[in-house]
Motif scaffolding. Structure first.
Motif, PDB file in Angstrom:
ATOM      1  N   MET A   1       0.832  -1.194   0.000  1.00 59.11           N
ATOM      2  CA  MET A   1       0.000   0.000   0.000  1.00 59.11           C
ATOM      3  C   MET A   1       0.875   1.255   0.000  1.00 59.11           C
ATOM      4  O   MET A   1       1.936   1.260   0.619  1.00 59.11           O
ATOM      5  CB  MET A   1      -0.888   0.047   1.245  1.00 59.11           C
ATOM      6  CG  MET A   1      -2.216  -0.628   1.100  1.00 59.11           C
ATOM      7  SD  MET A   1      -3.389  -0.269   2.445  1.00 59.11           S
ATOM      8  CE  MET A   1      -2.610  -0.996   3.855  1.00 59.11           C
ATOM      9  N   GLN A   2       0.392   2.279  -0.640  1.00 55.08           N
ATOM     10  CA  GLN A   2       1.061   3.572  -0.652  1.00 55.08           C
ATOM     11  C   GLN A   2       0.905   4.227   0.733  1.00 55.08           C
ATOM     12  O   GLN A   2      -0.061   3.956   1.441  1.00 55.08           O
ATOM     13  CB  GLN A   2       0.432   4.475  -1.709  1.00 55.08           C
ATOM     14  CG  GLN A   2       0.583   3.967  -3.123  1.00 55.08           C
ATOM     15  CD  GLN A   2       2.027   4.012  -3.571  1.00 55.08           C
ATOM     16  OE1 GLN A   2       2.765   4.919  -3.247  1.00 55.08           O
ATOM     17  NE2 GLN A   2       2.434   2.990  -4.316  1.00 55.08           N
ATOM     18  N   PRO A   3       1.851   5.106   1.119  1.00 54.22           N
ATOM     19  CA  PRO A   3       1.762   5.749   2.439  1.00 54.22           C
ATOM     20  C   PRO A   3       0.431   6.481   2.678  1.00 54.22           C
ATOM     21  O   PRO A   3      -0.138   6.371   3.762  1.00 54.22           O
ATOM     22  CB  PRO A   3       2.941   6.724   2.443  1.00 54.22           C
ATOM     23  CG  PRO A   3       3.931   6.105   1.501  1.00 54.22           C
ATOM     24  CD  PRO A   3       3.094   5.442   0.429  1.00 54.22           C
ATOM     25  N   PHE A   4      -0.061   7.213   1.675  1.00 50.65           N
ATOM     26  CA  PHE A   4      -1.334   7.920   1.848  1.00 50.65           C
ATOM     27  C   PHE A   4      -2.456   6.920   2.111  1.00 50.65           C
ATOM     28  O   PHE A   4      -3.280   7.115   3.009  1.00 50.65           O
ATOM     29  CB  PHE A   4      -1.656   8.779   0.610  1.00 50.65           C
ATOM     30  CG  PHE A   4      -2.985   9.470   0.699  1.00 50.65           C
ATOM     31  CD1 PHE A   4      -3.156  10.589   1.491  1.00 50.65           C
ATOM     32  CD2 PHE A   4      -4.081   9.002  -0.021  1.00 50.65           C
ATOM     33  CE1 PHE A   4      -4.389  11.231   1.576  1.00 50.65           C
ATOM     34  CE2 PHE A   4      -5.313   9.630   0.053  1.00 50.65           C
ATOM     35  CZ  PHE A   4      -5.459  10.750   0.854  1.00 50.65           C
ATOM     36  N   THR A   5      -2.478   5.841   1.352  1.00 50.08           N
ATOM     37  CA  THR A   5      -3.507   4.817   1.518  1.00 50.08           C
ATOM     38  C   THR A   5      -3.433   4.203   2.909  1.00 50.08           C
ATOM     39  O   THR A   5      -4.462   4.026   3.578  1.00 50.08           O
ATOM     40  CB  THR A   5      -3.363   3.717   0.447  1.00 50.08           C
ATOM     41  OG1 THR A   5      -3.489   4.327  -0.848  1.00 50.08           O
ATOM     42  CG2 THR A   5      -4.405   2.635   0.607  1.00 50.08           C
ATOM     43  N   GLU A   6      -2.233   3.913   3.368  1.00 47.31           N
ATOM     44  CA  GLU A   6      -2.051   3.349   4.711  1.00 47.31           C
ATOM     45  C   GLU A   6      -2.572   4.301   5.776  1.00 47.31           C
ATOM     46  O   GLU A   6      -3.242   3.876   6.723  1.00 47.31           O
ATOM     47  CB  GLU A   6      -0.576   3.039   4.967  1.00 47.31           C
ATOM     48  CG  GLU A   6      -0.064   1.866   4.170  1.00 47.31           C
ATOM     49  CD  GLU A   6       1.421   1.615   4.383  1.00 47.31           C
ATOM     50  OE1 GLU A   6       2.045   2.261   5.266  1.00 47.31           O
ATOM     51  OE2 GLU A   6       1.966   0.757   3.673  1.00 47.31           O
ATOM     52  N   ARG A   7      -2.286   5.590   5.615  1.00 45.01           N
ATOM     53  CA  ARG A   7      -2.755   6.579   6.600  1.00 45.01           C
ATOM     54  C   ARG A   7      -4.274   6.675   6.582  1.00 45.01           C
ATOM     55  O   ARG A   7      -4.910   6.739   7.641  1.00 45.01           O
ATOM     56  CB  ARG A   7      -2.105   7.941   6.338  1.00 45.01           C
ATOM     57  CG  ARG A   7      -0.636   7.961   6.725  1.00 45.01           C
ATOM     58  CD  ARG A   7      -0.053   9.363   6.713  1.00 45.01           C
ATOM     59  NE  ARG A   7      -0.111  10.025   5.413  1.00 45.01           N
ATOM     60  CZ  ARG A   7       0.820   9.951   4.473  1.00 45.01           C
ATOM     61  NH1 ARG A   7       1.906   9.237   4.679  1.00 45.01           N
ATOM     62  NH2 ARG A   7       0.684  10.595   3.340  1.00 45.01           N
ATOM     63  N   VAL A   8      -4.871   6.654   5.404  1.00 53.18           N
ATOM     64  CA  VAL A   8      -6.341   6.704   5.309  1.00 53.18           C
ATOM     65  C   VAL A   8      -6.941   5.494   6.019  1.00 53.18           C
ATOM     66  O   VAL A   8      -7.892   5.638   6.801  1.00 53.18           O
ATOM     67  CB  VAL A   8      -6.804   6.777   3.832  1.00 53.18           C
ATOM     68  CG1 VAL A   8      -8.307   6.519   3.721  1.00 53.18           C
ATOM     69  CG2 VAL A   8      -6.447   8.132   3.235  1.00 53.18           C
ATOM     70  N   VAL A   9      -6.418   4.319   5.762  1.00 59.19           N
ATOM     71  CA  VAL A   9      -6.931   3.100   6.395  1.00 59.19           C
ATOM     72  C   VAL A   9      -6.857   3.228   7.915  1.00 59.19           C
ATOM     73  O   VAL A   9      -7.823   2.944   8.624  1.00 59.19           O
ATOM     74  CB  VAL A   9      -6.171   1.850   5.892  1.00 59.19           C
ATOM     75  CG1 VAL A   9      -6.456   0.636   6.760  1.00 59.19           C
ATOM     76  CG2 VAL A   9      -6.530   1.566   4.439  1.00 59.19           C
ATOM     77  N   GLU A  10      -5.737   3.688   8.439  1.00 61.24           N
ATOM     78  CA  GLU A  10      -5.587   3.823   9.888  1.00 61.24           C
ATOM     79  C   GLU A  10      -6.528   4.882  10.461  1.00 61.24           C
ATOM     80  O   GLU A  10      -7.102   4.687  11.538  1.00 61.24           O
ATOM     81  CB  GLU A  10      -4.136   4.142  10.251  1.00 61.24           C
ATOM     82  CG  GLU A  10      -3.212   2.966  10.045  1.00 61.24           C
ATOM     83  CD  GLU A  10      -3.685   1.700  10.760  1.00 61.24           C
ATOM     84  OE1 GLU A  10      -4.017   1.764  11.961  1.00 61.24           O
ATOM     85  OE2 GLU A  10      -3.743   0.635  10.112  1.00 61.24           O
ATOM     86  N   ILE A  11      -6.699   5.990   9.765  1.00 58.27           N
ATOM     87  CA  ILE A  11      -7.595   7.048  10.244  1.00 58.27           C
ATOM     88  C   ILE A  11      -9.027   6.540  10.287  1.00 58.27           C
ATOM     89  O   ILE A  11      -9.738   6.730  11.280  1.00 58.27           O
ATOM     90  CB  ILE A  11      -7.468   8.311   9.367  1.00 58.27           C
ATOM     91  CG1 ILE A  11      -6.095   8.954   9.576  1.00 58.27           C
ATOM     92  CG2 ILE A  11      -8.591   9.302   9.670  1.00 58.27           C
ATOM     93  CD1 ILE A  11      -5.717   9.972   8.523  1.00 58.27           C
ATOM     94  N   VAL A  12      -9.470   5.889   9.225  1.00 61.86           N
ATOM     95  CA  VAL A  12     -10.843   5.378   9.187  1.00 61.86           C
ATOM     96  C   VAL A  12     -11.050   4.350  10.292  1.00 61.86           C
ATOM     97  O   VAL A  12     -12.079   4.351  10.967  1.00 61.86           O
ATOM     98  CB  VAL A  12     -11.200   4.820   7.796  1.00 61.86           C
ATOM     99  CG1 VAL A  12     -12.559   4.145   7.811  1.00 61.86           C
ATOM    100  CG2 VAL A  12     -11.177   5.937   6.751  1.00 61.86           C
ATOM    101  N   LYS A  13     -10.074   3.489  10.509  1.00 60.54           N
ATOM    102  CA  LYS A  13     -10.180   2.500  11.587  1.00 60.54           C
ATOM    103  C   LYS A  13     -10.302   3.164  12.952  1.00 60.54           C
ATOM    104  O   LYS A  13     -10.875   2.596  13.874  1.00 60.54           O
ATOM    105  CB  LYS A  13      -8.958   1.574  11.588  1.00 60.54           C
ATOM    106  CG  LYS A  13      -8.973   0.520  10.531  1.00 60.54           C
ATOM    107  CD  LYS A  13      -7.746  -0.369  10.673  1.00 60.54           C
ATOM    108  CE  LYS A  13      -7.763  -1.511   9.682  1.00 60.54           C
ATOM    109  NZ  LYS A  13      -6.559  -2.372   9.844  1.00 60.54           N
ATOM    110  N   SER A  14      -9.753   4.371  13.096  1.00 58.28           N
ATOM    111  CA  SER A  14      -9.737   5.050  14.400  1.00 58.28           C
ATOM    112  C   SER A  14     -11.037   5.783  14.722  1.00 58.28           C
ATOM    113  O   SER A  14     -11.209   6.229  15.857  1.00 58.28           O
ATOM    114  CB  SER A  14      -8.575   6.041  14.465  1.00 58.28           C
ATOM    115  OG  SER A  14      -8.867   7.230  13.744  1.00 58.28           O
ATOM    116  N   ILE A  15     -11.929   5.918  13.767  1.00 60.47           N
ATOM    117  CA  ILE A  15     -13.169   6.653  14.025  1.00 60.47           C
ATOM    118  C   ILE A  15     -14.014   5.839  15.002  1.00 60.47           C
ATOM    119  O   ILE A  15     -14.407   4.714  14.709  1.00 60.47           O
ATOM    120  CB  ILE A  15     -13.973   6.916  12.734  1.00 60.47           C
ATOM    121  CG1 ILE A  15     -13.131   7.636  11.690  1.00 60.47           C
ATOM    122  CG2 ILE A  15     -15.242   7.722  13.056  1.00 60.47           C
ATOM    123  CD1 ILE A  15     -13.772   7.708  10.310  1.00 60.47           C
ATOM    124  N   PRO A  16     -14.311   6.400  16.175  1.00 62.62           N
ATOM    125  CA  PRO A  16     -15.073   5.628  17.160  1.00 62.62           C
ATOM    126  C   PRO A  16     -16.548   5.493  16.783  1.00 62.62           C
ATOM    127  O   PRO A  16     -17.100   6.315  16.044  1.00 62.62           O
ATOM    128  CB  PRO A  16     -14.930   6.426  18.451  1.00 62.62           C
ATOM    129  CG  PRO A  16     -14.303   7.709  18.117  1.00 62.62           C
ATOM    130  CD  PRO A  16     -13.872   7.685  16.686  1.00 62.62           C
TER     131      PRO A  16
END
Length: 116
Positions: A1-16
């Motif tokens: 995965m590209q760095p931007f994609t990885e960051r998006v995945v982690e951010i979305v996972k963090s939404i409570p």
């Protein structure tokens, strides 16, 4: 995965549960303020593979971006089941339900408390 994609995945996972973020907000947090359309693409292609809570992402007006059909219905149902309320105009009050990642909210989540 590209760095931007990885960051998006982690951010979305963090939404409570019970909160939402906007596509543009996620893009900005991931380092690409003009990358909202990329966030849409990432959610479309990787939500199932990564178990992303895609339903917690809405447009900048606080509305479901899916135009019609089962996906729109399911997103609204998932959000309502998490306690997110829709106004009579069909919009989510982003002042109430927008998740803004911060140290305070992260600490509250880790302590098992609602960050609201």
């Amino acid at each position: 995965m590209q760095p931007f994609t990885e960051r998006v995945v982690e951010i979305v996972k963090s939404i409570p549960e019970g909160f939402v973020m906007t596509y543009g907000q996620i893009a900005e947090c991931a380092g690409s303020p003009r990358g909202a359309r990329q966030v849409v693409r990432i959610l479309h292609s990787l939500s199932e593979k990564h178990g992303l809570p895609w339903h917690r992402v809405v447009n900048a007006r606080g509305e479901i971006a899916i135009q019609e059909g089962e996906g729109r219905y399911m997103q609204k149902l998932y959000l309502e089941n998490e306690g997110v309320e829709f106004g009579l105009n069909g919009l989510i009050d982003l002042d109430v339900y927008r998740y803004v990642p911060s140290v305070t909210q992260s600490a509250a989540r880790q302590a098992g408390q609602s960050p609201r």
